[in-house]
Design an enzyme around this catalytic site. Structure first.
Site, PDB file in Angstrom:
ATOM      1  N   ARG A 312       0.949  -1.152  -0.036  1.00  9.32           N
ATOM      2  CA  ARG A 312       0.041   0.112  -0.139  1.00  9.32           C
ATOM      3  C   ARG A 312       0.825   1.155  -0.006  1.00  9.32           C
ATOM      4  O   ARG A 312       1.857   1.173   0.295  1.00  9.32           O
ATOM      5  CB  ARG A 312      -0.874   0.115   1.444  1.00  9.32           C
ATOM      6  N   ASP A 395      -3.393   4.147   4.274  1.00  8.06           N
ATOM      7  CA  ASP A 395      -2.802   2.461   4.326  1.00  8.06           C
ATOM      8  C   ASP A 395      -3.941   1.403   3.678  1.00  8.06           C
ATOM      9  O   ASP A 395      -3.588   0.282   3.913  1.00  8.06           O
ATOM     10  CB  ASP A 395      -2.775   2.302   6.067  1.00  8.06           C
TER      11      ASP A 395
END
Length: 702
Positions: A312, A395
């Site tokens: 991510r 995230d």
């Protein structure tokens, strides 16, 4: 399709150059597979279960699945020692955990050259297979043998009283293969050898716009990596979600529940069927004896999901956090590690994004722009199909532009551009209309993390930075590099916005059955259609599906005119598409529909007479889903599974079929005849559902 099938323990690993754990840096407390297997697991297993801030240079930690009720109920082996202050409590904890680790080899597993299977001796919870995704298996792991797993799930059916088809008794080998699969996907057994072990990633991020410090895979553990048989350069990770605590769990239990697992299991494949980039689903396994505390006590359930990578934007933020060592809520953040940033970036550009950059050439700028293009296309798909993620924290934004981490998501019901699907999002930060802006926010964070490296590459004349590139750089030099890198921000935002607009326009033209590009379409057709839906409270997806049956013959050739045929179409097909007919101003809605349909008919006629009829209708039905994974559908399925796993999983299997073929004419669409019980349920599942569930909001724990 793969020519040869393998049991899960016999699946081949990719070459070392394609394995994340061989190319990124492990946690200093689990520095190698050997140290993890020979030191941590038998002697100090709490390192896997204890929340901690790992070393700045580390990208991941070796972790084995451990689904177990938390907080752990750890007691000394002898009752009389429980209140004895002389008992070494730390040793008791390590011994209790070690006794429950999957460290005992299963001799018959992995005998064909694959990984060994390790099992615990103390833990042995009941494991129930709730579902297997046929499309996920086909696309990502076509070589995986699942034994008789589909037969165990049962015949897909929504009808409550539908009879189950009789099953032929399975052979011993088939049963063994299926049970081995369930054991691994339940987190009971662990695959590994002296050179391979499961892992969880470290990342940080901005949550609701605030810096949150170290986060990481708090309930996700990657247990395998397998090259695709039809494209060996593509490796799919197999990841368990809800398999127990990791060093990144903070105060949480690392578990997942039936409710949240069903939501992600179905949504991943539904999004894939709509053509929107996403992580994929493989299986659901319930562990009903493990209680999980959420808003209420629920049953544990483990989802297996798949992707070429789960990296991510937050993985990059962890290595170069904003504003130095900020603290958030009692968590923490390591100092910047420039070398770790370089190592991660090189891995991502070469093996994840596969940019094709020549060795030694600069890659930082292209990494950021390629991630922007992919995320732009993804969020354009969200907007075109009314999908709301609910928590677009940095995230939760994939470097690959995959939809990831399905929590309080929703598909649009009545069109509302300001709808908030997450009831904990008080300020509407992640409302539907703001989703593209939130992706831009995440991309800015990615650029901010990589800006010093990009600036250094510019200083090198387009060459890649090398090992130790910032070791001797002064703070002033780092600031100059960063400022140089941040000069890309306006260009990055422009690329994202242009790519998103182009993809959105393409998808909306497809939904409207238009073949050629016309720059005026968004203003004259798309925007005005959405405004009409919003003003009068029409259902988003059912409206598009109804328009598949509109023909230009219904509309007069001149705008401003009407006809009895057009009025009849509006009255019979469009006006019923509101859940609150008593609040509809029919006269106003008829007028607005007639005006819009006249413009639409003129635009369709411009596509050519041969396109105005059946071909266009068929193309539109292949772009506008008949079945949509609505909140009420999810809630009903969850209740069915929680009440009766045997019959519930048959309904779940049928819902998965509908998710994977959303454009099919479920429920004998358009046919005026008596329906059988299954068709009647299909038709019901394609409707708006109970009024009380429209716009239903979920929490982050979903």
């Amino acid at each position: 399709m793969a020519a040869h099938k393998y049991s899960i323990s016999a699946l081949p690993l990719p070459p070392a150059s394609h394995q994340l754990i061989k190319n990124l840096t492990p946690d200093a407390q689990t520095p190698s597979v050997a140290a993890f297997r020979n030191e941590v697991l038998p002697k100090n297993p709490s390192l896997q279960r204890r929340a901690r801030i790992i070393a700045p240079q580390s990208h991941f930690s070796f972790v084995s699945p451990f689904p177990s009720p938390f907080p752990y109920d750890i007691r000394p082996p002898h009752e009389e020692e429980e209140n004895d202050d002389n008992v070494n409590k730390a040793a008791v904890i390590e011994q209790w955990l070690a006794a429950r680790e999957a460290v005992h080899p299963k001799p018959e597993a992995g005998s064909t050259g694959g990984l060994k299977m390790y099992e615990p001796q103390v833990r042995n919870e009941r494991r129930e297979l709730l579902g297997v995704s046929e499309t996920g298996l086909r696309d990502c792991y076509p070589q995986l043998d699942v034994g008789d797993a589909f037969a165990v799930v049962g015949t897909p059916s929504l009808a409550v009283d539908a009879q189950e088809e009789a099953r032929e008794p399975a052979g011993e080998d088939v049963i063994t293969t299926r049970q081995e699969l369930i054991d691994v996907l339940a987190g009971h057994a662990v695959l590994g050898n002296e050179d391979f072990a499961p892992w969880s990633m470290r990342y940080s991020g901005h949550q609701f716009g605030s810096w949150a410090g170290q986060l990481g895979d708090g309930r996700a553990i990657s247990i395998h990596a397998v090259p695709h048989p039809n494209d060996p350069e593509t490796t799919y990770e197999m990841q368990l979600k809800g398999a127990g605590r990791t060093p990144f769990s903070r105060s949480a239990d690392g578990l997942a529940v039936v409710r949240s697992s069903i939501r992600e299991y179905l949504a991943s494949e539904a999004m894939q069927a709509l053509g929107i980039a996403t992580t994929r689903s493989l299986s659901l396994v319930s562990v009903p004896s493990i209680p999980v505390q959420r808003e209420r006590i629920e049953r544990a359930c483990i989802l297996t999901r798949m992707a070429p990578s789960f990296i991510r934007i937050g993985n990059f933020e962890a290595l170069n956090p904003p504003m130095g060592n900020m603290m958030f809520f009692g968590g923490g953040q390591q100092r910047t590690d420039w070398e770790a940033l370089r190592i991660l970036g090189e891995w991502v550009q070469k093996r994840v994004l596969r940019l094709g950059v020549a060795d030694g050439e600069a890659w930082g700028e292209e990494l950021v722009f390629e991630s922007a293009r992919r995320n732009a296309r993804m969020v354009a798909g969200w907007q075109a199909y009314g999908f709301m993620h609910g928590v677009i924290n940095t995230d939760n934004v994939s470097i690959l532009g995959l939809t990831i981490d399905y929590g309080p998501y929703a598909f649009m019901d009545v069109y509302d551009s300001a709808h908030i699907c997450n009831h904990t999002d008080d300020g509407g930060r992640y409302a539907y209309k703001f989703q593209p802006n939130m992706i831009i926010y995440a991309l800015r964070s990615l650029l901010n993390s990589l800006a010093p490296l990009i600036g250094a590459e510019k200083k090198l004349g387009g060459k890649a930075v090398s090992s130790g590139w910032a070791a001797d750089a002064s703070d002033e030099q780092i600031k100059k590099w960063k400022a140089s890198g941040l000069e890309l921000q306006s260009g990055l935002e422009r690329v994202m916005q242009e790519e998103c607009a182009t993809e959105y326009g393409k998808l909306m033209r497809k939904r409207l059955g238009l073949r050629r590009t016309d720059p005026s379409d968004e203003a004259t057709l798309t925007h005005s259609l959405l405004a009409l839906m919003e003003d009068h409270g029409f259902d988003f997806h059912l409206t598009f599906r109804a328009l598949c049956d509109f023909t230009t013959e219904l509309a007069p050739p001149s705008e401003g005119e009407s006809s009895s045929e057009l009025t009849a179409f509006i009255d019979s097909r469009l006006l019923p598409l509101t859940p609150e007919p008593e609040r509809l101003d029919r006269t106003s809605a008829q007028r607005d529909w007639a005006a819009w349909l006249a413009k639409y008919a003129a635009r369709v006629r411009g596509e050519g007479t041969e396109w105005a009829g059946a071909d266009r209708a068929a193309a539109m039905r292949s772009a506008n889903p008949r079945f949509v994974l609505r909140q009420w559908v999810l809630e009903e399925l969850i209740q069915r599974v929680e009440a009766d796993e045997v019959n519930g999983r048959r309904a779940l299997a049928k819902a998965m079929q509908m998710c994977c073929s959303p454009f099919q004419r479920w429920g004998a669409e358009g046919e005026e005849r008596e329906l059988n019980a299954e068709e009647a349920e299909e038709r019901r599942f394609c409707g708006m559902g109970p009024r009380r569930m429209l716009g239903f909001q979920c929490s982050c724990s979903s």
